[in-house]
Each structure stands twice: as C-alpha cells, then as structure tokens.
Write a protein that holds these residues in place. Structure first.
Motif, PDB file in Angstrom:
ATOM      1  N   ASP A 185       0.803  -1.225   0.000  1.00 15.36           N
ATOM      2  CA  ASP A 185       0.000   0.000   0.000  1.00 15.36           C
ATOM      3  C   ASP A 185       0.839   1.281   0.000  1.00 15.36           C
ATOM      4  N   GLY A 186       2.151   1.160  -0.070  1.00 14.59           N
ATOM      5  CA  GLY A 186       3.022   2.334  -0.101  1.00 14.59           C
ATOM      6  C   GLY A 186       3.179   3.026   1.240  1.00 14.59           C
ATOM      7  N   CYS A 187       2.777   2.371   2.310  1.00 14.90           N
ATOM      8  CA  CYS A 187       2.807   2.959   3.645  1.00 14.90           C
ATOM      9  C   CYS A 187       4.228   2.949   4.208  1.00 14.90           C
ATOM     10  N   ARG A 188       4.603   4.070   4.841  1.00 19.48           N
ATOM     11  CA  ARG A 188       5.887   4.153   5.534  1.00 19.48           C
ATOM     12  C   ARG A 188       5.694   3.579   6.923  1.00 19.48           C
ATOM     13  N   LEU A 189       6.374   2.478   7.223  1.00 18.80           N
ATOM     14  CA  LEU A 189       6.191   1.804   8.502  1.00 18.80           C
ATOM     15  C   LEU A 189       7.074   2.381   9.602  1.00 18.80           C
ATOM     16  N   GLY A 190       8.231   2.875   9.271  1.00 20.72           N
ATOM     17  CA  GLY A 190       9.150   3.415  10.263  1.00 20.72           C
ATOM     18  C   GLY A 190      10.562   2.931   9.991  1.00 20.72           C
ATOM     19  N   PHE A 191      11.413   3.021  11.002  1.00 22.76           N
ATOM     20  CA  PHE A 191      12.800   2.603  10.868  1.00 22.76           C
ATOM     21  C   PHE A 191      13.019   1.298  11.628  1.00 22.76           C
ATOM     22  N   VAL A 192      13.973   0.512  11.184  1.00 22.83           N
ATOM     23  CA  VAL A 192      14.302  -0.757  11.842  1.00 22.83           C
ATOM     24  C   VAL A 192      14.785  -0.455  13.253  1.00 22.83           C
ATOM     25  N   SER A 193      14.189  -1.122  14.229  1.00 23.36           N
ATOM     26  CA  SER A 193      14.589  -0.890  15.611  1.00 23.36           C
ATOM     27  C   SER A 193      15.256  -2.109  16.241  1.00 23.36           C
ATOM     28  N   ASP A 194      14.972  -3.297  15.711  1.00 26.16           N
ATOM     29  CA  ASP A 194      15.544  -4.502  16.292  1.00 26.16           C
ATOM     30  C   ASP A 194      15.585  -5.593  15.227  1.00 26.16           C
ATOM     31  N   VAL A 195      16.388  -6.613  15.478  1.00 22.10           N
ATOM     32  CA  VAL A 195      16.516  -7.746  14.572  1.00 22.10           C
ATOM     33  C   VAL A 195      16.345  -9.016  15.386  1.00 22.10           C
ATOM     34  N   ASP A 196      15.560  -9.948  14.866  1.00 22.31           N
ATOM     35  CA  ASP A 196      15.340 -11.236  15.515  1.00 22.31           C
ATOM     36  C   ASP A 196      16.236 -12.265  14.832  1.00 22.31           C
ATOM     37  N   ILE A 197      17.113 -12.912  15.616  1.00 21.51           N
ATOM     38  CA  ILE A 197      18.104 -13.834  15.063  1.00 21.51           C
ATOM     39  C   ILE A 197      17.910 -15.221  15.653  1.00 21.51           C
ATOM     40  N   ARG A 198      17.972 -16.242  14.806  1.00 22.45           N
ATOM     41  CA  ARG A 198      17.965 -17.631  15.271  1.00 22.45           C
ATOM     42  C   ARG A 198      19.384 -17.982  15.680  1.00 22.45           C
ATOM     43  N   LEU A 199      19.584 -18.238  16.954  1.00 21.19           N
ATOM     44  CA  LEU A 199      20.939 -18.410  17.472  1.00 21.19           C
ATOM     45  C   LEU A 199      21.669 -19.663  16.993  1.00 21.19           C
ATOM     46  N   PRO A 200      21.080 -20.840  17.034  1.00 20.56           N
ATOM     47  CA  PRO A 200      21.903 -21.984  16.609  1.00 20.56           C
ATOM     48  C   PRO A 200      22.371 -21.876  15.153  1.00 20.56           C
TER      49      PRO A 200
END
Length: 94
Positions: free
Chosen positions: A18-33
């Motif tokens: 929809d062309g919407c601006r969601l914001g800026f990246v604030s965090d990243v979810d990482i799979r540890l193994p």
C-alpha cells in the motif's frame, strides 16, 4: 551483500502493498543456533508524545523483505487494516 545491524537501523521500511511508511528498523530477531536473521522489528510512529498507549510494533519476517537499498527497505506484507469507522487517530468519523 553484507550489512551490519547498525546500518539496518538507519533504513526506513516501506510496505509495497500500500506504499505505507512503517518506520525505521529498531531490532533484529536472530535464530541463534543457525545464526540466521529471522525477522526485523519496526516501531511505528509515536502516539501523541507517547502518552496515550504504546507504539505500534511491526514484526516483519525475513521472507517478506523484497529489497534492501541504500536508504530504505521494501517489504511485501499485508497488515491488518483499521476499522473503517475510525480515522488514523482512532476517532469516530461523523
């Protein structure tokens, strides 16, 4: 392409649905193994100086990311729409 997390935080996220601006990246979810990035977390715009409820948080799986550019990230993820009877501030339309 290599990118550091601190560089991702400087990029704006835009939804191509929809062309919407969601914001800026604030965090990243990482799979540890495995050491793989599972998703990015984007905090939406503040609500009236942050006084009336928490910010909206978008959890965007890595599979939904279309392209990472120099200054923005394009994602393809449909988000639930607000109720038709309310405007963007949550008030009832008359």
């Amino acid at each position: 392409m290599q990118c550091r997390i601190r560089n991702l935080r400087c990029k704006e996220v835009i939804n191509v649905c929809d062309g919407c601006r969601l914001g800026f990246v604030s965090d990243v979810d990482i799979r540890l193994p495995e050491g793989q990035v599972a998703a990015i977390v984007v905090y939406g715009p503040c609500r009236f100086f942050g006084l009336f409820g928490p910010r909206e948080e978008f959890y965007i799986p890595w599979e939904c990311i279309q392209r990472i550019g120099e200054d923005l990230i394009l994602v393809d993820k449909p988000f639930p729409r607000r109720e038709n009877g309310t405007d963007h501030r949550g008030r009832r339309k008359r």
